[in-house]
Design a protein around this motif. Structure first.
Motif: not given
Length: 257
Positions: A46-73
């Motif tokens: 509850p203290r976080a500015a956001g929580i992103v989820i994805g497994d770094l073993r997967s390039a596809e999920q790592t790209r999704s992590i980048a998208d999630q972070v960019n969506a936060i700002g």
């Protein structure tokens, strides 16, 4: 106050860094490899500015992590904290890469290439990187017999070289590598000599401090002091060859300045 994204922040050094920054009044975006792991964040969530989820073993999920972070700002700083220790076998990711390479090297590269450029980048390495020279001959361990310790050392040398390459390419960004030492975490074990607070201090300081000593780039740090890394990691030719190899493996070019 800064907003900082930390990979691998559900436990260990990542969690300690997140708590330290939150307690100091900064905003923190947390990362978990799965929804189950995100549930373990407890009072940090509850203290976080956001929580992103994805497994770094997967390039596809790592790209999704980048998208999630960019969506936060846009982040002020990113601490590339997540990593795996020596694994008994090469393993195979969804993209058929070695697991250690995928998490420790390819994921930081992908996130660096795809997340909106922050003001500061901090990459966690290890003193063991000094045993990791010569990796470009077989970056993904497709020809050699698997050597867990060597593979780990190579990945940690590569991440130092990545930090230095970014410092050269993006002069407006402070990009540094940190050796936190052998820390008492789940990975390091209870007998490790370094406590969590000491282990997280350098990277959080580099992420947010306005002290002139923290506003430098292309350096290798250990417990608040600059040290000399392995000669290969500091070699611009090796850095450029590594960036080209990582670009070929991921299909992503690292943007120029």
């Amino acid at each position: 106050m800064a907003i900082v994204f930390i990979t691998g922040s559900t436990d260990g050094l990542g969690r300690a860094a997140a708590r330290s920054l939150l307690d100091a009044g900064h905003r923190v975006v947390l990362h978990a490899r799965s929804a189950d792991r995100a549930a373990s964040l407890g009072e940090l969530a509850p203290r976080a500015a956001g929580i992103v989820i994805g497994d770094l073993r997967s390039a596809e999920q790592t790209r999704s992590i980048a998208d999630q972070v960019n969506a936060i700002g846009r982040m002020d700083a990113i601490i590339q904290n997540a990593g795996v220790y020596p694994e008994g076998s090469r393993g195979s990711t969804p993209e058929v890469h070695a697991g250690v390479l995928a998490v420790n090297t390819l994921a930081p590269y992908i996130l660096t290439a795809l997340i909106d450029r922050p003001s500061r980048l901090i990459y966690l390495s290890s003193g063991l990187h000094r045993g990791g020279e010569g990796s470009l001959r077989d970056l993904d361990w497709t020809k050699r017999s698997w050597d867990p310790a060597k593979a780990y050392a190579e990945s940690k040398l590569q991440v130092v070289a990545l930090a230095f390459a970014v410092a050269r390419r993006w002069p407006q960004v402070f990009s540094n590598a940190v050796d936190p030492g052998w820390v008492r975490t789940r990975m390091g074990g209870p007998g490790a000599p370094v406590d969590l607070d000491t282990g997280q201090r350098t990277q959080t300081w580099l992420a947010v401090s306005d002290e002139p000593a923290a506003k430098v780039s292309g350096r290798y740090w250990h417990h608040m002091r600059q040290e000399q890394p392995a000669s290969e990691a500091a070699d611009p030719e090796f850095q450029d060859q590594l960036i080209a190899s990582l670009g070929a493996l991921t299909g992503l070019a690292l943007p120029e300045a």
